[in-house]
Design a protein around this motif. Structure first.
Motif, PDB file in Angstrom:
ATOM      1  N   GLU A  85       0.829  -1.209   0.000  1.00 19.94           N
ATOM      2  CA  GLU A  85       0.000   0.000   0.000  1.00 19.94           C
ATOM      3  C   GLU A  85       0.867   1.263   0.000  1.00 19.94           C
ATOM      4  O   GLU A  85       0.580   2.223  -0.731  1.00 19.94           O
ATOM      5  CB  GLU A  85      -0.916  -0.009   1.221  1.00 19.94           C
ATOM      6  CG  GLU A  85      -1.884   1.142   1.264  1.00 19.94           C
ATOM      7  CD  GLU A  85      -2.809   1.061   2.468  1.00 19.94           C
ATOM      8  OE1 GLU A  85      -3.127   2.143   3.011  1.00 19.94           O
ATOM      9  OE2 GLU A  85      -3.194  -0.056   2.864  1.00 19.94           O
ATOM     10  N   MET A  88       2.313   1.619  -3.495  1.00 14.99           N
ATOM     11  CA  MET A  88       1.252   1.966  -4.453  1.00 14.99           C
ATOM     12  C   MET A  88       0.886   3.447  -4.358  1.00 14.99           C
ATOM     13  O   MET A  88       0.565   4.070  -5.367  1.00 14.99           O
ATOM     14  CB  MET A  88       0.011   1.104  -4.219  1.00 14.99           C
ATOM     15  CG  MET A  88       0.150  -0.340  -4.671  1.00 14.99           C
ATOM     16  SD  MET A  88       0.367  -0.516  -6.449  1.00 14.99           S
ATOM     17  CE  MET A  88      -1.229  -0.032  -7.046  1.00 14.99           C
ATOM     18  N   LYS A 140      -1.103  -6.250  -5.024  1.00 17.20           N
ATOM     19  CA  LYS A 140      -1.390  -5.029  -5.777  1.00 17.20           C
ATOM     20  C   LYS A 140      -0.212  -4.632  -6.666  1.00 17.20           C
ATOM     21  O   LYS A 140      -0.394  -4.217  -7.799  1.00 17.20           O
ATOM     22  CB  LYS A 140      -1.734  -3.872  -4.830  1.00 17.20           C
ATOM     23  CG  LYS A 140      -3.057  -4.027  -4.139  1.00 17.20           C
ATOM     24  CD  LYS A 140      -3.309  -2.869  -3.195  1.00 17.20           C
ATOM     25  CE  LYS A 140      -4.581  -3.080  -2.411  1.00 17.20           C
ATOM     26  NZ  LYS A 140      -4.776  -2.009  -1.425  1.00 17.20           N
ATOM     27  N   ARG A 144      -0.047  -4.366 -10.694  1.00 15.16           N
ATOM     28  CA  ARG A 144       0.223  -3.047 -11.284  1.00 15.16           C
ATOM     29  C   ARG A 144       1.449  -3.025 -12.184  1.00 15.16           C
ATOM     30  O   ARG A 144       1.522  -2.283 -13.153  1.00 15.16           O
ATOM     31  CB  ARG A 144       0.384  -2.015 -10.154  1.00 15.16           C
ATOM     32  CG  ARG A 144       0.886  -0.631 -10.591  1.00 15.16           C
ATOM     33  CD  ARG A 144      -0.060   0.001 -11.617  1.00 15.16           C
ATOM     34  NE  ARG A 144       0.388   1.309 -12.042  1.00 15.16           N
ATOM     35  CZ  ARG A 144       1.179   1.548 -13.093  1.00 15.16           C
ATOM     36  NH1 ARG A 144       1.637   0.536 -13.813  1.00 15.16           N
ATOM     37  NH2 ARG A 144       1.505   2.773 -13.432  1.00 15.16           N
TER      38      ARG A 144
END
Length: 183
Positions: A85, A88, A140, A144
């Protein structure tokens, strides 16, 4: 993962084949390196700074350290998710994202140069390299990333991976410019 770059996989020094961009004008995307890890040793930071200075001759470079385990999670998955997180939040939608991962595509120096050269043709505004923490990247980041590469068949800690990446980025630019650093 997103669209992969078309990397040259047939380099053969004996045949004299070189990087497709060597000596040509290449759009220099700004490079951002996001590295999850604890405070660096003074010696490592000096070496990283030296490569940042060398790379600035070719493109702008930003070295960003991301704190490991930002939520002080005790669970390994929670730690990876928190790091995921945090990273990101530092990536823009128009970044071309290259994740360094032990299971990534195995590439050589000439292919790395082609990756750097091709990145300017992707429509991206920045080339971002991601170095994960001790437990790697989260879901994630894996989703990505436009490309996943490995720097070695050996597993490298984040500090060694950072130094190898910096040297390879510098080598890539010397290849792209046809300079005599790479033999």
């Amino acid at each position: 993962m997103g669209t992969a770059l078309n990397l040259c996989v047939s380099f053969n020094p004996a045949q004299g084949k070189k990087c497709k961009f060597e000596g040509q004008s290449v759009r220099a995307l700004p490079i951002r390196i996001l590295s999850v890890g604890k405070k660096r040793s003074r010696g490592l930071q000096l070496m990283v700074d030296e490569y940042v200075d060398k790379l600035r001759y070719y493109c702008s470079v930003e070295d960003v350290q991301v704190r490991p385990n930002p939520r002080n999670a005790r669970d390994q998955k929670a730690q990876v998710d928190a790091e995921d997180e945090a990273v990101m939040n530092l990536i823009r939608s128009d970044d071309w994202v290259v994740m360094l991962d032990e299971r990534g595509q195995d590439i050589g120096s000439e292919q790395m140069a082609e990756l750097v050269g091709d990145a300017g043709n992707t429509g991206a505004s920045r080339l971002s390299f991601l170095i994960g923490g001790p437990y790697g990247h989260g879901r994630k980041m894996r989703e990505r990333a436009n490309l996943s590469i490995k720097l070695s068949s050996l597993v490298l800690n984040h500090q060694i991976a950072l130094l190898v990446l910096m040297e390879q980025l510098y080598r890539s630019w010397t290849i792209l410019k046809g300079q005599k650093y790479h033999h």
